[in-house]
Design an enzyme around this catalytic site. Sequence first.
Site, PDB file in Angstrom:
ATOM      1  N   TYR A 146       1.229  -1.478   0.106  1.00 29.85           N
ATOM      2  CA  TYR A 146      -0.117   0.058   0.129  1.00 29.85           C
ATOM      3  C   TYR A 146       0.233   1.610   0.344  1.00 29.85           C
ATOM      4  O   TYR A 146       0.935   2.444  -0.506  1.00 29.85           O
ATOM      5  CB  TYR A 146      -0.895  -0.245   1.115  1.00 29.85           C
ATOM      6  CG  TYR A 146      -2.046   1.226   1.343  1.00 29.85           C
ATOM      7  CD1 TYR A 146      -3.116   1.277   0.812  1.00 29.85           C
ATOM      8  CD2 TYR A 146      -0.832   2.530   2.247  1.00 29.85           C
ATOM      9  CE1 TYR A 146      -3.558   2.669   1.451  1.00 29.85           C
ATOM     10  CE2 TYR A 146      -2.215   3.140   2.779  1.00 29.85           C
ATOM     11  CZ  TYR A 146      -3.424   2.892   2.225  1.00 29.85           C
ATOM     12  OH  TYR A 146      -4.005   4.873   2.624  1.00 29.85           O
ATOM     13  N   LYS A 150       1.205   4.449  -2.905  1.00 27.23           N
ATOM     14  CA  LYS A 150       0.396   5.644  -2.261  1.00 27.23           C
ATOM     15  C   LYS A 150       1.939   6.540  -3.081  1.00 27.23           C
ATOM     16  O   LYS A 150       1.040   7.961  -3.519  1.00 27.23           O
ATOM     17  CB  LYS A 150      -0.168   6.295  -0.957  1.00 27.23           C
ATOM     18  CG  LYS A 150      -0.883   5.398  -0.753  1.00 27.23           C
ATOM     19  CD  LYS A 150      -1.552   5.648  -1.100  1.00 27.23           C
ATOM     20  CE  LYS A 150      -3.416   5.384  -0.703  1.00 27.23           C
ATOM     21  NZ  LYS A 150      -4.437   5.936  -1.238  1.00 27.23           N
TER      22      LYS A 150
END
Length: 252
Positions: A146, A150
């Site tokens: 993740y 990002k």
Amino acid sequence: MMDFEGRNVVVTGAGGGVGTALVSCLDELNARVIGCDVEGADLSSPAIARALHFDLADDAAVEKAAKEICEDGAPAAVISNAGWTRAETLADVTPDNLAHEMDLNFRGAALLSRALIPAMRNQPGGSAFVFVSSVNALAHFGNPAYSAAKAALQAWMRAIATEEGRNGIRANVVVPGSIMTNAWTHRIEQKPEIMDKVRRLYPLGRLVEPAEVARTIAFLASPWASGVTGAAVPVDAGLTGGNLPFLELISD
């Protein structure tokens, strides 16, 4: 006050915690909200003028959704809010969940924005992309797949801001810390005491609320932020401002 004057604003992840707050906030600012989320997500809010269900991890579905969005006219703003993670540490990362988290948190947002850019160029009053990133893109707080996605999203934002500014398109990211949404439910179920421990990391002594993130996003998407592009704006209760536990440790 900020006013979108009935212009179209696209919100991905519109059925989630931050998405719901965003839809409400934009509705108050007279935006015509096009809410996007996966099949089964609740997009029945009267504040959503048009609901589109599709999977950001499906390239063909993303391309189709972009065409459907533009049937209603060029968006004034596109807010890439959808996100998801479960692989908490490197030990939890597998080839499959690495690909899934990269697709959902970066690739889908990148392909959707790329497909919408031509329609958003040279609008009266300009247009804007706002990507919802995370403090995980700035330092390691877990969730490595993740976090990588990002960080990629922030690089993608800077590409749009730099290359499309001459065409009246702005791009920025909001960088939230932990947000008090249902995303914390599975952690609290496993460790009921976790919230008390997490709050100690934040100078404000709490997590941020979805509405606080939504208001910052709305500002960056609006003409009030007409001179702001290529920026990463923290909404993190002070987490990236300094290391409070370290300060308390050396002050003892």
